[in-house]
Design an enzyme around this catalytic site. Sequence first.
Site, PDB file in Angstrom:
ATOM      1  N   PRO A  33       0.851  -1.196   0.000  1.00  0.00           N
ATOM      2  CA  PRO A  33       0.000   0.000   0.000  1.00  0.00           C
ATOM      3  C   PRO A  33       0.884   1.242   0.000  1.00  0.00           C
ATOM      4  O   PRO A  33       1.793   1.358   0.825  1.00  0.00           O
ATOM      5  CB  PRO A  33      -0.794  -0.126   1.310  1.00  0.00           C
ATOM      6  CG  PRO A  33       0.035  -1.017   2.183  1.00  0.00           C
ATOM      7  CD  PRO A  33       0.791  -1.928   1.271  1.00  0.00           C
ATOM      8  N   MET A  35       0.667   5.533  -0.367  1.00  0.00           N
ATOM      9  CA  MET A  35      -0.167   6.726  -0.441  1.00  0.00           C
ATOM     10  C   MET A  35       0.069   7.475  -1.742  1.00  0.00           C
ATOM     11  O   MET A  35       1.216   7.655  -2.164  1.00  0.00           O
ATOM     12  CB  MET A  35       0.120   7.656   0.744  1.00  0.00           C
ATOM     13  CG  MET A  35      -0.365   7.104   2.078  1.00  0.00           C
ATOM     14  SD  MET A  35      -2.151   6.836   2.131  1.00  0.00           S
ATOM     15  CE  MET A  35      -2.747   8.530   2.030  1.00  0.00           C
ATOM     16  N   GLN A  86      -6.246  -1.444   3.247  1.00  0.00           N
ATOM     17  CA  GLN A  86      -5.448  -1.060   4.405  1.00  0.00           C
ATOM     18  C   GLN A  86      -6.117   0.091   5.139  1.00  0.00           C
ATOM     19  O   GLN A  86      -6.478   1.113   4.527  1.00  0.00           O
ATOM     20  CB  GLN A  86      -4.023  -0.647   4.030  1.00  0.00           C
ATOM     21  CG  GLN A  86      -3.181  -0.446   5.310  1.00  0.00           C
ATOM     22  CD  GLN A  86      -1.787   0.062   5.078  1.00  0.00           C
ATOM     23  OE1 GLN A  86      -1.609   1.179   4.627  1.00  0.00           O
ATOM     24  NE2 GLN A  86      -0.788  -0.746   5.422  1.00  0.00           N
ATOM     25  N   CYS A 116       3.462   3.512   9.090  1.00  0.00           N
ATOM     26  CA  CYS A 116       3.655   4.850   8.523  1.00  0.00           C
ATOM     27  C   CYS A 116       4.235   5.786   9.577  1.00  0.00           C
ATOM     28  O   CYS A 116       3.676   5.909  10.672  1.00  0.00           O
ATOM     29  CB  CYS A 116       2.330   5.394   8.001  1.00  0.00           C
ATOM     30  SG  CYS A 116       2.486   7.038   7.249  1.00  0.00           S
ATOM     31  N   HIS A 187       8.143  -4.617   7.577  1.00  0.00           N
ATOM     32  CA  HIS A 187       9.079  -3.709   6.902  1.00  0.00           C
ATOM     33  C   HIS A 187      10.352  -3.727   7.739  1.00  0.00           C
ATOM     34  O   HIS A 187      10.357  -3.255   8.876  1.00  0.00           O
ATOM     35  CB  HIS A 187       8.486  -2.306   6.823  1.00  0.00           C
ATOM     36  CG  HIS A 187       9.329  -1.353   6.034  1.00  0.00           C
ATOM     37  ND1 HIS A 187       8.840  -0.179   5.509  1.00  0.00           N
ATOM     38  CD2 HIS A 187      10.637  -1.384   5.661  1.00  0.00           C
ATOM     39  CE1 HIS A 187       9.796   0.464   4.867  1.00  0.00           C
ATOM     40  NE2 HIS A 187      10.902  -0.260   4.960  1.00  0.00           N
ATOM     41  N   ASN A 227       9.073  -7.121   3.745  1.00  0.00           N
ATOM     42  CA  ASN A 227       8.948  -5.886   2.968  1.00  0.00           C
ATOM     43  C   ASN A 227      10.163  -5.008   3.230  1.00  0.00           C
ATOM     44  O   ASN A 227      10.712  -5.011   4.324  1.00  0.00           O
ATOM     45  CB  ASN A 227       7.655  -5.171   3.373  1.00  0.00           C
ATOM     46  CG  ASN A 227       7.511  -3.784   2.750  1.00  0.00           C
ATOM     47  OD1 ASN A 227       7.306  -2.793   3.450  1.00  0.00           O
ATOM     48  ND2 ASN A 227       7.607  -3.697   1.437  1.00  0.00           N
ATOM     49  N   GLY A 229      13.034  -2.696   0.481  1.00  0.00           N
ATOM     50  CA  GLY A 229      14.259  -2.716  -0.305  1.00  0.00           C
ATOM     51  C   GLY A 229      14.391  -3.823  -1.331  1.00  0.00           C
ATOM     52  O   GLY A 229      15.448  -3.954  -1.963  1.00  0.00           O
ATOM     53  N   GLY A 249       7.325  -2.505  -2.904  1.00  0.00           N
ATOM     54  CA  GLY A 249       6.676  -1.212  -2.933  1.00  0.00           C
ATOM     55  C   GLY A 249       7.140  -0.358  -4.091  1.00  0.00           C
ATOM     56  O   GLY A 249       6.665  -0.494  -5.218  1.00  0.00           O
TER      57      GLY A 249
END
Length: 345
Positions: A33, A35, A86, A116, A187, A227, A229, A249
């Site tokens: 996800p 933004m 999400q 986030c 992440h 998640n 890199g 991502g």
Amino acid sequence: MPAHRPQPSAQTPARPAVNSPHQPLSRRFSVAPMMDWTDRHCRFFLRQLSQHALLYTEMVTTGALLHGNTARFLRHSAAEYPLALQLGGSVPADLAACAKLGEAAGYQEINLNVGCPSDRVQNNMIGACLMGHPQLVADCVKAMQDAVSIPVTVKHRIGINARDSYAELCNFVGTVREAGCRSFTVHARIAILEGLSPKENREVPPLRYDVAAQLKQDFPDLEIILNGGIKTLEECQQHLKTFDGVMLGREAYHNPYLLAQVDQQLFGSERPVLGRFEAMQSMRGYIAAHLAEGGSLHHITRHMLGLAQGFNGARRFRQLLSVDIHKTAEPMALFDQAAQLLQGR
């Protein structure tokens, strides 16, 4: 809001998604996800390249869903499945209500954002700051699970500044596991909540795949998705020896054609790989329908600029679809002109 499942119109043919809303999801490969990026137009485009990749919406806050234009935030095409929503929030009752809205709209998973790092979301107790409140996250997960029958998952960092020890990470995961969560997307960076921008938080804190791997070893009963890199399918294949899934991502967004090989290389599909030109052509019906609704070509093609990455003519391709697009009276003709640059590729 009446419960309904949006369907693709007759003008927007698309390859059927392999999963119906009632089949178990595979999180072996997913697109994160993001933004302002993974909106419904982006997802529809990515779905042309891969039938199996799990796609996620942008983060939608509980306030936006409960007090804003709910239908607009939840709008999607069934052609986007498999698809997860999400949510951002920290009030269990609000998250439960939003999870119910998401399930009624046809989403197949609800994911809670605990990663986030932006100041704006921190001020509303959303995102990575929640790693400092594991019991609250557990309460949020429990409330959502009680409200819906679809999976509820969590995406988080390996820590935040002042709470970045491995013991604290295990406490967070263990507490949320006790609430019933069985899938965690990790992440593999900490988030630094003061002094770094969201962009810097995606780059400055070092990647610690070893920490995520230790988490999988210590919580073998949980699904752990890596998640952070990851840039190539070769890297994905290596990580899948340790983890249950991988999530890409920025690389998936800036180099979307990478997804064209996902089904064959990671899922064993025998479906022929879609060419770049064919990928462009597959979007014509969807774009025509969007224009007929009064939409702009740029709403869609801004997500397609990376399709020509690595080829002579890539700069001209991007110029046509990001600059010239605002000057033309014939958007479909311009789209076809850009597509011709990918002929045979």
